[in-house]
Scaffold this active site. Structure first.
Site, PDB file in Angstrom:
ATOM      1  N   HIS A  63       0.796  -1.118  -0.003  1.00 14.32           N
ATOM      2  CA  HIS A  63      -0.036   0.067   0.037  1.00 14.32           C
ATOM      3  C   HIS A  63       0.647   1.326   0.035  1.00 14.32           C
ATOM      4  O   HIS A  63       1.461   1.764   1.020  1.00 14.32           O
ATOM      5  CB  HIS A  63      -0.813  -0.028   1.166  1.00 14.32           C
ATOM      6  CG  HIS A  63      -1.846   1.167   1.521  1.00 14.32           C
ATOM      7  ND1 HIS A  63      -3.020   1.157   2.306  1.00 14.32           N
ATOM      8  CD2 HIS A  63      -1.956   2.552   0.698  1.00 14.32           C
ATOM      9  CE1 HIS A  63      -3.635   2.168   2.058  1.00 14.32           C
ATOM     10  NE2 HIS A  63      -3.016   2.971   1.013  1.00 14.32           N
ATOM     11  N   ARG A  67       2.290   8.456  -7.040  1.00 13.44           N
ATOM     12  CA  ARG A  67       1.815   9.600  -7.530  1.00 13.44           C
ATOM     13  C   ARG A  67       1.844   9.732  -9.243  1.00 13.44           C
ATOM     14  O   ARG A  67       1.188  11.003  -9.607  1.00 13.44           O
ATOM     15  CB  ARG A  67       2.526  10.812  -6.793  1.00 13.44           C
ATOM     16  CG  ARG A  67       2.311  10.904  -5.525  1.00 13.44           C
ATOM     17  CD  ARG A  67       0.934  11.128  -4.878  1.00 13.44           C
ATOM     18  NE  ARG A  67       0.785  11.473  -3.457  1.00 13.44           N
ATOM     19  CZ  ARG A  67      -0.345  11.019  -2.887  1.00 13.44           C
ATOM     20  NH1 ARG A  67      -1.337  10.719  -3.251  1.00 13.44           N
ATOM     21  NH2 ARG A  67      -0.182  11.533  -1.516  1.00 13.44           N
ATOM     22  N   HIS A 182     -10.675   0.890   1.066  1.00 13.38           N
ATOM     23  CA  HIS A 182     -10.606   2.149   1.806  1.00 13.38           C
ATOM     24  C   HIS A 182     -11.871   2.293   2.570  1.00 13.38           C
ATOM     25  O   HIS A 182     -12.755   2.884   1.959  1.00 13.38           O
ATOM     26  CB  HIS A 182     -10.314   3.202   1.032  1.00 13.38           C
ATOM     27  CG  HIS A 182     -10.102   4.772   1.739  1.00 13.38           C
ATOM     28  ND1 HIS A 182      -8.957   5.343   2.098  1.00 13.38           N
ATOM     29  CD2 HIS A 182     -11.225   5.520   2.225  1.00 13.38           C
ATOM     30  CE1 HIS A 182      -9.130   6.547   2.638  1.00 13.38           C
ATOM     31  NE2 HIS A 182     -10.421   6.705   2.699  1.00 13.38           N
ATOM     32  N   HIS A 235      -5.194   0.105   5.701  1.00 11.33           N
ATOM     33  CA  HIS A 235      -4.824   0.992   7.059  1.00 11.33           C
ATOM     34  C   HIS A 235      -6.043   0.984   8.309  1.00 11.33           C
ATOM     35  O   HIS A 235      -6.868   1.918   8.648  1.00 11.33           O
ATOM     36  CB  HIS A 235      -4.928   2.587   6.543  1.00 11.33           C
ATOM     37  CG  HIS A 235      -5.745   2.963   5.572  1.00 11.33           C
ATOM     38  ND1 HIS A 235      -7.055   3.021   5.603  1.00 11.33           N
ATOM     39  CD2 HIS A 235      -5.514   3.682   4.504  1.00 11.33           C
ATOM     40  CE1 HIS A 235      -7.581   3.442   4.434  1.00 11.33           C
ATOM     41  NE2 HIS A 235      -6.617   3.873   3.880  1.00 11.33           N
ATOM     42  N   ASP A 308       1.256   2.850   3.776  1.00 10.85           N
ATOM     43  CA  ASP A 308       0.399   3.908   3.125  1.00 10.85           C
ATOM     44  C   ASP A 308       1.178   5.205   2.920  1.00 10.85           C
ATOM     45  O   ASP A 308       0.777   6.344   3.113  1.00 10.85           O
ATOM     46  CB  ASP A 308      -0.961   4.478   4.043  1.00 10.85           C
ATOM     47  CG  ASP A 308      -1.838   5.124   3.893  1.00 10.85           C
ATOM     48  OD1 ASP A 308      -1.925   5.340   2.320  1.00 10.85           O
ATOM     49  OD2 ASP A 308      -2.714   5.714   4.411  1.00 10.85           O
ATOM     50  N   PHE A 326      -4.013  15.167   3.437  1.00 14.46           N
ATOM     51  CA  PHE A 326      -3.882  13.981   4.428  1.00 14.46           C
ATOM     52  C   PHE A 326      -2.458  13.278   3.742  1.00 14.46           C
ATOM     53  O   PHE A 326      -2.576  13.109   2.553  1.00 14.46           O
ATOM     54  CB  PHE A 326      -4.992  12.965   4.230  1.00 14.46           C
ATOM     55  CG  PHE A 326      -6.279  13.614   5.089  1.00 14.46           C
ATOM     56  CD1 PHE A 326      -6.450  13.542   6.326  1.00 14.46           C
ATOM     57  CD2 PHE A 326      -7.544  14.197   4.222  1.00 14.46           C
ATOM     58  CE1 PHE A 326      -7.392  13.900   6.911  1.00 14.46           C
ATOM     59  CE2 PHE A 326      -8.435  14.447   4.741  1.00 14.46           C
ATOM     60  CZ  PHE A 326      -8.487  14.510   6.016  1.00 14.46           C
ATOM     61  N   GLY A 327      -1.828  12.737   4.738  1.00 12.84           N
ATOM     62  CA  GLY A 327      -0.682  11.858   4.215  1.00 12.84           C
ATOM     63  C   GLY A 327       0.541  11.869   4.787  1.00 12.84           C
ATOM     64  O   GLY A 327       0.841  13.058   5.257  1.00 12.84           O
TER      65      GLY A 327
END
Length: 433
Positions: A63, A67, A182, A235, A308, A326-327
């Site tokens: 996971h 990009r 997800h 996740h 993730d 987020f990330g």
């Protein structure tokens, strides 16, 4: 190329191996595990001294977000796979939330071609469940599976329609693949930026309740059970989700779940300083959730660890907390964080930790690797469990530097990464070419 990795503690959970041994590699595959020095003595081989270190199958991350295409300012396949190599990973599975979305044979073939041309480690494409990840119409799952997609997910977005998700599970099962879900109720999570609880109240930030995840985990389990299909929960972050997965597995449902390093190392209290590198989806949860994740791993309810990895530009993360994306950029710190939270606390044995990052993900998605079996691909990671480093951005390979772990001193670091018999990282330095 011939390689001899000498004198390390070889751990291969797939074969029940845990012994001091040599690993001999020839023509990109594992040739021998044991005392191979005699066989290699007459040949010109590169020798890697692994005395006092772990020698394990190459780590697999099922996971991550690379990009490319469309988000090259955040990350590229080249940069992301260098980050993976530095983190000890020999294979990563790329989520499809690119621009355009990887929802067709063309998207899968593009990713494979770019990875072949610019990647430092193996890259396995994950295809989208729905066209454009819009949640409304199934993507061409059979075509994607035929050309190399290893699983299907709309990660980054939930699939809101139960009828579409049920159909997707049936189609994925027909082509021998797994749905990765997800789990997020979009209405409950709407506009939330952190976990709903004490700290969201204190900080005045809109919260995302644990129920937003758990409702969808329950739905996916029931749908998978109804059609007899496998499902993997991405996740996992709440105590309720762990309990739902525990009960489902006891009933015989083919459900697995993964845990990310940041959900083990941090809680929602970390948001107190409004550092946007702590903004992740699902959010950092309460301490009771973190403890439930550890217990779920200890009991074997949760069997896979994943990063993730979600890189962003510095400009994006420099925004106000409510508006930052987020990330967390996680490939380069995953192993030492797992070591800190799972080994140093006595939660897992070293063999269990290795299995959750090698053979377990490989088996779940049907990937090559995850083992040091003779004849298997020579994907190997060497870990120096005594090495201590303070996390800095010096030498950082990912374009995304959005990590909340800068300044943390961690023990146990990957020191050598070998992909298909080729050394891509040694002594914490990437090998060019």
């Amino acid at each position: 190329m011939e390689l001899l990795i000498k004198g390390g503690r070889v751990i291969d959970p797939a074969n029940g191996v845990d012994q001091i041994a040599d690993v001999y590699i020839e023509n990109g595959v594992i040739k021998a595990v044991g005392n191979s020095t005699g066989e290699a003595a007459s040949k010109q081989v590169q020798v890697i001294d692994a005395t006092g270190k772990l020698v394990i199958p190459g780590l697999i991350d099922i996971h991550c977000h690379l990009r490319e295409p469309g988000g090259e300012a955040k990350e590229t396949i080249a940069a992301g796979t260098r980050a993976a190599a530095r983190g000890g990973f020999t294979a990563v599975c790329a989520m499809p939330n690119t621009n355009p979305v990887c929802d067709s044979q063309t998207g899968v073939e593009f990713l494979k071609a770019r990875a072949q041309a610019t990647g430092s480690v193996r890259v396995y494409p994950i295809g989208a469940i729905t066209k454009g990840s819009s949640g409304q119409e199934l993507a061409e799952m059979a075509d994607m599976a035929a050309c190399g997609a290893v699983a299907f997910s709309d990660d980054g977005k939930p699939v809101p329609r139960s009828d579409i998700m049920r159909l997707a599970m049936s189609y994925a099962q027909m082509v021998g693949k797994v749905i990765i879900s997800h789990c997020e109720d979009p209405e409950l999570a709407k506009d939330g930026v952190m976990h709903e609880g004490y700290w969201s109240t204190v900080l005045g930030l809109r919260g995302i309740p644990a129920a937003a995840e758990e409702i969808m985990v329950a739905r996916e389990i029931l749908l998978a059970e109804s059609v007899g299909a496998p499902v993997h929960i991405a996740h996992v972050s709440t105590a309720g989700s762990v309990e739902l997965i525990r009960q489902a597995r006891q009933r015989g449902v083919d459900v697995t779940g993964e845990v990310c390093p940041h959900h083990l190392a941090l809680t929602d209290r970390a948001v107190e300083g409004f550092d946007t590198s702590t903004k992740v989806n699902p959010p950092l949860r309460a301490d009771k959730d973190r403890e439930a994740l550890k217990q779920g791993l200890k009991e074997g309810v949760l069997t896979i660890l994943a990063t993730d990895h979600a890189p962003h530009t510095a400009e994006e993360k420099a925004r106000e907390y409510n508006y930052a994306p987020f990330g967390i950029s996680g490939l380069e710190t995953a192993w030492p964080l797992y070591w800190k939270e799972l080994i140093e606390t006595g939660c897992l044995t070293v063999n269990e930790l290795v299995a959750m990052l090698t053979v377990n993900p490989a088996r779940r998605l049907g990937l090559a690797g995850g083992t040091l079996t003779v004849g298997s691909p020579a994907d190997v990671t060497v870990i120096d469990t005594e090495r201590k480093e303070t996390v800095t951005l010096e030498g950082w390979q990912s374009k995304g530097r959005n990590t909340p772990f800068v300044g943390w001193t961690l023990q146990s670091w990957p020191v050598t990464t070998i992909v298909g018999g080729r050394v891509v990282m040694i002594d914490r330095q990437l090998v060019q070419g």
